[in-house]
Design an enzyme around this catalytic site. Structure first.
Site, PDB file in Angstrom:
ATOM      1  N   ASP A 156       0.831  -1.213   0.000  1.00  0.00           N
ATOM      2  CA  ASP A 156       0.000   0.000   0.000  1.00  0.00           C
ATOM      3  C   ASP A 156       0.863   1.259   0.000  1.00  0.00           C
ATOM      4  OD1 ASP A 156       0.848  -0.121   2.607  1.00  0.00           O
ATOM      5  OD2 ASP A 156      -1.160   0.045   3.505  1.00  0.00           O
ATOM      6  N   SER A 157       2.200   1.090   0.019  1.00  0.00           N
ATOM      7  CA  SER A 157       3.085   2.239  -0.216  1.00  0.00           C
ATOM      8  C   SER A 157       2.784   2.862  -1.571  1.00  0.00           C
ATOM      9  CB  SER A 157       4.558   1.815  -0.144  1.00  0.00           C
ATOM     10  OG  SER A 157       4.831   0.776  -1.059  1.00  0.00           O
TER      11      SER A 157
ATOM     12  N   ASP B 269      -1.238  -5.995  -0.168  1.00  0.00           N
ATOM     13  CA  ASP B 269      -1.501  -5.371   1.133  1.00  0.00           C
ATOM     14  C   ASP B 269      -2.990  -5.120   1.304  1.00  0.00           C
ATOM     15  OD1 ASP B 269       0.758  -5.084   2.678  1.00  0.00           O
ATOM     16  OD2 ASP B 269       1.273  -3.101   1.910  1.00  0.00           O
TER      17      ASP B 269
ATOM     18  N   LYS C 155      -1.123  -9.177   3.038  1.00  0.00           N
ATOM     19  CA  LYS C 155      -0.309  -8.722   4.166  1.00  0.00           C
ATOM     20  C   LYS C 155      -1.131  -7.697   4.920  1.00  0.00           C
ATOM     21  CE  LYS C 155       3.430  -5.902   3.656  1.00  0.00           C
ATOM     22  NZ  LYS C 155       2.978  -4.704   4.385  1.00  0.00           N
TER      23      LYS C 155
ATOM     24  N   GLU D 133      -1.074  -5.120   8.737  1.00  0.00           N
ATOM     25  CA  GLU D 133      -0.195  -4.528   9.739  1.00  0.00           C
ATOM     26  C   GLU D 133      -0.730  -4.701  11.158  1.00  0.00           C
ATOM     27  OE1 GLU D 133       0.434  -0.413   8.763  1.00  0.00           O
ATOM     28  OE2 GLU D 133       1.205  -0.876   6.762  1.00  0.00           O
TER      29      GLU D 133
ATOM     30  N   GLU E 172       9.721  -3.873  10.040  1.00  0.00           N
ATOM     31  CA  GLU E 172      10.171  -2.619   9.413  1.00  0.00           C
ATOM     32  C   GLU E 172      10.737  -1.661  10.460  1.00  0.00           C
ATOM     33  OE1 GLU E 172       7.295  -0.873   6.770  1.00  0.00           O
ATOM     34  OE2 GLU E 172       8.514   0.931   6.445  1.00  0.00           O
TER      35      GLU E 172
END
Ligand code: KIV
Length: 278
Positions: A42-43, A86, A116, A118, A185
């Site tokens: 999602d960056s 993501d 993925k 978070e 990260e």
């Protein structure tokens, strides 16, 4: 490559290298470079959609970008990289049913084989447990978690013993819930190294030192295409300057009245090459 293969890679001591992609072009590039795991992170909200944070990107956009990346892959089906998408902000935070619906859409509508997400709070662990039991492979993500930027910022995480212990417990919880791998990260290297040894699942680092089972990077950062890179991700080349110089060179040559750009539909010369900056 399947999600379950990553544990075998860890056991064999072969590093797992994951690169991000956001469209067919970047997907083709990272596949051609040999990436075995491709993350539609999602960056992309910041890198290609121009948002200030990752928060605005929607589930539909993530699915669309994952479909585009898949269209760029050229290897025969069984040899293609593992594609992971993501789950964007607020597509899984409202409860397990919402998360299954969101992750299910990703797997149904794109070629991604895993998602993925978070965080490691108990609510997130419950979501992961339910996704995994629904047949959806999940990669975890702890440390700097950009979807929590308004709470945690972009600074290095787990800097004191208490937060290191909290992160360690969360990592163990994610493993117990069934994650097939964990992204760490921007955390201290010794914490990442000790978690790598403690966990059976692979630890894939970014800004977490070299003592990990694998590394992930945002491809646009590696290529120097983003206006600035995070401190833990050095660009391999000055991609932005190279591109701008090349385009500028083409524009200069395109305005030379004495030398036509094409004759009979064929280019007369390449655009002025520029010296590499790296
Ligand atoms: O969104 C992303 O690109 C990521 C990587 C930094 C791991 O989550």
């Amino acid at each position: 490559m399947r999600p379950g293969d990553l544990v075998a890679r860890k056991q064999a001591g072969r590093p797992i290298l994951m690169l991000t992609a956001w469209d067919a072009l970047s997907g083709a590039l990272v596949e051609e470079a040999g990436a075995e795991v491709v993350l539609v992170g999602d960056s992309l909200a910041m890198v290609v959609l121009g948002h200030a944070t990752t928060l605005p990107v929607t589930l539909a956009e993530m699915i669309g970008h994952t479909q585009a990346v898949a269209r760029g892959l050229r290897r025969p089906r069984g040899q293609q990289p593992l594609l992971i998408c993501d789950l964007p902000f607020l597509s899984y935070q409202c409860g397990t049913d919402q998360a299954v619906a969101a992750a299910g859409r990703v797997l149904k509508e794109s070629a991604a084989a895993a998602v993925k997400l978070e965080g490691g709070e108990p609510e997130t662990v419950a979501v992961i447990d339910r996704l995994v039991r629904s047949g959806i492979p999940v990669m975890g993500h702890l440390g700097l978690t950009p979807q929590s930027v308004h709470r945690l910022g972009y600074r290095r995480q787990a800097r004191d013993p208490i937060s290191q212990e909290r992160l360690r417990r969360q990592a163990l919880d994610l493993e117990a819930a069934g994650c097939f791998a964990l992204v760490l990260e921007h955390v201290p290297a010794d914490l990442a190294g000790s978690l790598r040894r403690q966990l059976a699942i692979p630890v894939i680092g970014i800004g977490a030192g070299d003592d990990c089972d694998g590394q992930v990077r945002v491809t646009a950062d590696l290529l120097g295409l983003t206006p600035s890179q995070p401190p833990f991700s050095a660009p391999l080349l000055a991609g932005r300057e190279l591109c701008v110089d090349a385009l500028r060179g083409w524009m200069q040559s395109a305005t030379r009245p004495d030398a036509p750009l094409e004759v009979d539909g064929r280019p007369t010369r390449p655009a002025t090459p520029s010296a590499p900056h790296c």
